[in-house]
Write a protein that holds these residues in place. Structure first.
Motif, short mmCIF file in Angstrom:
data_model
loop_
_atom_site.label_atom_id
_atom_site.label_comp_id
_atom_site.label_asym_id
_atom_site.label_seq_id
_atom_site.Cartn_x
_atom_site.Cartn_y
_atom_site.Cartn_z
N ALA A 98 0.82 -1.22 0.00
CA ALA A 98 0.00 0.00 0.00
C ALA A 98 0.85 1.26 0.00
O ALA A 98 0.34 2.36 0.27
CB ALA A 98 -0.97 0.01 1.19
N LEU A 99 2.14 1.14 -0.31
CA LEU A 99 3.02 2.30 -0.40
C LEU A 99 2.97 2.89 -1.81
O LEU A 99 2.68 2.19 -2.79
CB LEU A 99 4.46 1.90 -0.06
CG LEU A 99 4.71 1.42 1.37
CD1 LEU A 99 6.14 0.93 1.52
CD2 LEU A 99 4.43 2.55 2.37
N ASP A 100 3.28 4.19 -1.91
CA ASP A 100 3.31 4.85 -3.21
C ASP A 100 4.26 4.10 -4.16
O ASP A 100 5.40 3.76 -3.78
CB ASP A 100 3.78 6.30 -3.07
CG ASP A 100 2.78 7.17 -2.35
OD1 ASP A 100 1.65 6.71 -2.12
OD2 ASP A 100 3.13 8.32 -2.00
N THR A 101 3.81 3.89 -5.38
CA THR A 101 4.60 3.18 -6.38
C THR A 101 4.46 3.88 -7.72
O THR A 101 3.38 4.37 -8.07
CB THR A 101 4.13 1.72 -6.51
OG1 THR A 101 4.30 1.06 -5.25
CG2 THR A 101 4.93 0.97 -7.56
N TYR A 102 5.56 3.91 -8.47
CA TYR A 102 5.58 4.61 -9.76
C TYR A 102 6.26 3.71 -10.80
O TYR A 102 7.24 3.04 -10.50
CB TYR A 102 6.34 5.93 -9.63
CG TYR A 102 5.85 6.78 -8.48
CD1 TYR A 102 4.78 7.66 -8.63
CD2 TYR A 102 6.45 6.68 -7.22
CE1 TYR A 102 4.32 8.42 -7.56
CE2 TYR A 102 6.00 7.44 -6.15
CZ TYR A 102 4.93 8.30 -6.33
OH TYR A 102 4.48 9.04 -5.25
N ILE A 103 5.72 3.71 -12.00
CA ILE A 103 6.30 2.92 -13.08
C ILE A 103 6.48 3.80 -14.31
O ILE A 103 5.51 4.36 -14.84
CB ILE A 103 5.43 1.71 -13.45
CG1 ILE A 103 5.15 0.83 -12.23
CG2 ILE A 103 6.13 0.88 -14.53
CD1 ILE A 103 4.26 -0.37 -12.54
N VAL A 104 7.72 3.93 -14.77
CA VAL A 104 8.02 4.60 -16.03
C VAL A 104 7.71 3.63 -17.16
O VAL A 104 8.19 2.49 -17.15
CB VAL A 104 9.50 5.02 -16.10
CG1 VAL A 104 9.84 5.56 -17.49
CG2 VAL A 104 9.82 6.05 -15.03
N ILE A 105 6.90 4.06 -18.10
CA ILE A 105 6.58 3.23 -19.27
C ILE A 105 7.13 3.90 -20.52
O ILE A 105 6.73 5.02 -20.86
CB ILE A 105 5.05 3.01 -19.42
CG1 ILE A 105 4.45 2.44 -18.14
CG2 ILE A 105 4.78 2.11 -20.62
CD1 ILE A 105 4.90 1.05 -17.80
N GLU A 106 8.05 3.23 -21.18
CA GLU A 106 8.56 3.71 -22.46
C GLU A 106 7.82 2.98 -23.56
O GLU A 106 7.87 1.75 -23.66
CB GLU A 106 10.07 3.46 -22.57
CG GLU A 106 10.71 3.99 -23.84
CD GLU A 106 10.63 5.50 -23.97
OE1 GLU A 106 10.72 5.99 -25.12
OE2 GLU A 106 10.48 6.19 -22.95
N LEU A 107 7.07 3.74 -24.36
CA LEU A 107 6.25 3.17 -25.43
C LEU A 107 6.94 3.37 -26.77
O LEU A 107 7.36 4.47 -27.11
CB LEU A 107 4.88 3.85 -25.45
CG LEU A 107 4.04 3.72 -24.17
CD1 LEU A 107 2.88 4.70 -24.19
CD2 LEU A 107 3.53 2.29 -24.02
N LYS A 108 7.07 2.29 -27.53
CA LYS A 108 7.69 2.37 -28.85
C LYS A 108 6.79 1.72 -29.88
O LYS A 108 6.20 0.67 -29.62
CB LYS A 108 9.05 1.65 -28.85
CG LYS A 108 10.10 2.22 -27.91
CD LYS A 108 10.60 3.57 -28.38
CE LYS A 108 11.77 4.03 -27.53
NZ LYS A 108 12.18 5.43 -27.86
N GLN A 109 6.74 2.34 -31.06
CA GLN A 109 5.98 1.75 -32.16
C GLN A 109 6.85 0.87 -33.04
O GLN A 109 6.41 0.42 -34.10
CB GLN A 109 5.37 2.87 -33.01
CG GLN A 109 4.30 3.68 -32.29
CD GLN A 109 3.49 4.49 -33.27
OE1 GLN A 109 2.53 4.02 -33.86
NE2 GLN A 109 3.91 5.72 -33.46
N TRP A 110 8.06 0.61 -32.62
CA TRP A 110 8.97 -0.18 -33.43
C TRP A 110 8.36 -1.55 -33.75
O TRP A 110 7.81 -2.22 -32.88
CB TRP A 110 10.29 -0.41 -32.70
CG TRP A 110 11.03 0.84 -32.31
CD1 TRP A 110 10.67 2.13 -32.58
CD2 TRP A 110 12.23 0.91 -31.55
NE1 TRP A 110 11.58 3.00 -32.06
CE2 TRP A 110 12.57 2.28 -31.42
CE3 TRP A 110 13.07 -0.03 -30.99
CZ2 TRP A 110 13.70 2.72 -30.73
CZ3 TRP A 110 14.20 0.39 -30.30
CH2 TRP A 110 14.51 1.75 -30.17
#
Length: 641
Positions: A98-110
């Protein structure tokens, strides 16, 4: 530190469900406006198309994962590189803790990516050319966020990163998949869509993420470590620069070119351009560390044309460690160097390259051939890092055109990478653009552009601009910054005579403005004259604040705060700055052989350099009353208490 757009996953899904024409007039328009504001460029059609397609697929994934309450932050800017941004940052709470969590998402159309070499550091992507591994890119974003957002103190593991190639299959990006694990960032293709959904579910609960986002965005931003201290750590292998976007591409390109040149005994020139704080020197130090790790310590050199910069690097980065002896050298030393005696020669501050090498002290450092040619001949891969807006003397010839011409004359292939980020503690791309507009400098080249209009300074949370009414007020404000543990120096245009020390070793108060008078920094070459540091260490040694530096002692260095005295050689008239040669005391610019056009160009570059030495702020004082009035109409912000 605001993203270009922020909403819940549910809202994103709803926004993207409207017809394309409506979408272009709403979400995509907002994203385009924000990107243009922060990066100073208009997104092209391909970028807008990628927003629609990639965000639509991400919205469907979040919907299928049952994470409709997660907060979605689109085009999330990096804290000290405002022109770099993560595609998406998801904010929420962890399902177990229940702790703050962050996810970086790198999106590519490759749809495909093939490795260019066995080391798998650059990949050929159809339509894009050589690209760095997207997991490296996502890892850099993750590290930047974990290292600099105060809300994450003690919890770097709260930030994760992943790459989603929604148009690719495992086999079409097999080379990427093989390298993904070593980056510590999972990579998913459309074939692993289910795995991506499970990854998100394993790290985020379907609970409101707005408070987690608020805590991240509302917390303090920690500054970068001072460049010299960080560089010393990097070359000793106890730290690293998290290179982003074009910085990472440039770094990987040079590494690849060096490896291929070693294997095939070939040559390749690499030119890297960028403004103040764009990461050029960070790339250079990172390359040094890589070569040292690979056992090539004797085949790599970091060279500059500045005695001040080179001696500062030797003292503060190499120190007394004999392992790094000779690592930092001068351009002159390669006047008659053996062909390909090095694998990698990093020519930093390459805008300071001279026509040829003419040492007054060592015969072997003299040559009639062009200095650019000497540097190219000395290494299999010579790398030139430069900012054409920093050419400040007529005999400095370091331009992209000159380097390209010399490479072509020697029949050596070359590559050019333009960095467009800002990587300083303030990281204000906005300020850099404002200075260029103020001085009438165009974005693309170093020439004066009469169509460029000065604009009001409207503020930036990362950088302060303060206008002082007197030089004493400027000095007092900067002393206050020093009292709070920051670094600061005063600089000025070269409009006053510069005398040698008095017989009693005191300095002449050359700069006299009303009842305020201060000396230029000492002309001494030895370490100190009493409490006064030599000119080489005025910018870094204790006691330097009591003197005023000019372009030749400030260029190439930086401080938390800088004071800039705009002299009578550069005044505002009719809404624009006008150079006045008769008020300059710089013999390099007032000699008869220097044309008026050259003076006009170089004096603008001089003030561009001085005004961009500060990491957190600048205090400006103009000697000319009309110029002060003009600046007062542009600078409306108040200094911090």
């Amino acid at each position: 530190m605001d993203p270009a757009y922020r909403m819940t996953a549910r809202s994103l899904r709803q926004d993207l469900s409207v017809p394309r024409s409506v979408l272009e007039g709403h979400l995509i328009k907002i994203l385009a406006e924000k990107v243009e504001l922060t990066r100073r460029r208009k997104p092209n059609a391909a970028e807008k198309r990628s927003w629609v397609e990639s965000l639509s697929e991400l919205a469907r994934v979040l919907d299928d994962a049952g994470l409709e309450q997660v907060e979605v932050l689109i085009e999330f800017p990096m804290p000290h590189n405002r022109r770099s941004s993560a595609d998406v940052l998801l904010a929420g709470v962890h399902p177990d803790t229940a702790l703050d969590t962050y996810i970086v998402i790198e999106l590519k159309q490759w749809s495909s990516a093939d490795s260019l070499d066995e080391e798998a550091e650059l990949f050929e992507v159809p339509g894009l050319g050589p690209q760095s591994h997207p997991c490296q890119q996502a890892k850099g974003y993750r590290n930047q966020i974990a290292d600099h957002f105060g809300a994450l103190d003690g919890r770097p593991e709260a930030v994760k990163a992943a790459v989603y190639l929604h148009n690719a299959t495992h086999s079409s990006v097999q080379d990427l998949a093989m390298g993904a694990a070593v980056e510590g960032v999972p990579l998913f293709t459309k074939a692993e869509r289910g795995g991506f959904i499970e990854y998100l579910r394993g790290n985020l609960a379907n609970e409101p993420g707005r408070m987690a986002a608020d805590r991240l965005l509302g917390g303090p931003i920690r500054p970068n470590k001072p460049f010299l201290r960080k560089s010393a750590e990097v070359i000793r292998g106890v730290g690293q620069f998290d290179l982003l976007d074009k910085q990472l591409d440039a770094f990987n390109l040079v590494k690849t070119r060096v490896r291929l040149a070693q294997a095939a005994n070939t040559k390749r020139v690499v030119i890297i351009t960028g403004g103040p704080g764009s990461g050029k020197s960070a790339i250079a130090v990172s390359l040094l560390r890589t070569q040292i790790e690979q056992g090539n310590r004797d085949r790599v050199v970091y060279a500059t044309g500045s005695r001040t910069v080179t001696k500062t690097l030797r003292r503060h980065v190499a120190g007394r460690d004999m392992e790094f002896d000779g690592l930092f050298r001068y351009y002159l030393e390669f006047a008659n160097a053996e062909q390909n005696s090095l694998d990698l020669l990093i020519a930093d501050e390459a805008h300071r390259v001279r026509k040829n090498s003419q040492s007054r002290f060592k015969k072997e450092w003299r040559s009639s051939r062009p200095q650019i040619e000497s540097l190219i001949q000395a290494a299999r891969v010579p790398v030139f890092l430069l900012d054409e807006h920093q050419v400040v003397k007529p005999d400095e010839v370091g331009t992209v055109a000159a380097i390209v011409a010399q490479a072509q004359a020697l029949d050596v292939d070359y590559e050019l990478i333009r960095l467009d980020g800002q990587w300083r503690c303030g990281g204000s791309a906005k300020y850099d653009v404002w200075v260029q507009q103020l001085l009438g400098l165009g974005d693309a080249d170093c020439e004066w552009n009469g169509d460029v209009e000065p604009q009001p300074w409207t503020g930036d949370q990362n950088f302060e601009v303060v206008l002082a009414d007197t030089p004493g007020e400027m000095e007092d404000l900067l002393r206050g910054k020093i009292a709070h543990g920051l670094t600061a120096r005063m600089t000025a245009g070269y409009c006053w005579p510069w005398h040698e020390p008095n017989p009693d070793n005191s300095l002449m108060p050359d700069i006299v403005i009303g009842d305020w008078a201060r000396p230029w920094n000492a002309k001494l070459k030895r370490d100190k004259l009493g409490s006064v540091p030599s000119s080489d260490f005025w910018a870094t040694a204790e006691g330097g604040f009591d003197q005023v530096g000019c372009i030749y002692t400030a260029q190439g260095l930086e401080f938390d705060w800088v004071g800039v005295i705009i002299g009578p050689d550069f005044v505002a008239r009719g809404g624009k700055f006008v150079p006045r040669r008769e008020f300059s005391k710089d013999k390099n610019l007032t000699a008869a052989k220097v044309t008026h056009e050259q003076f006009r160009r170089h004096v603008r570059n001089v003030y561009k350099v001085l005004l961009t030495r500060g990491l957190r702020g600048v205090v400006i004082y103009a000697v000319d009353p009309e110029t002060r009035e003009f600046l007062a109409g542009l600078i409306k912000t108040e200094p911090d208490a």
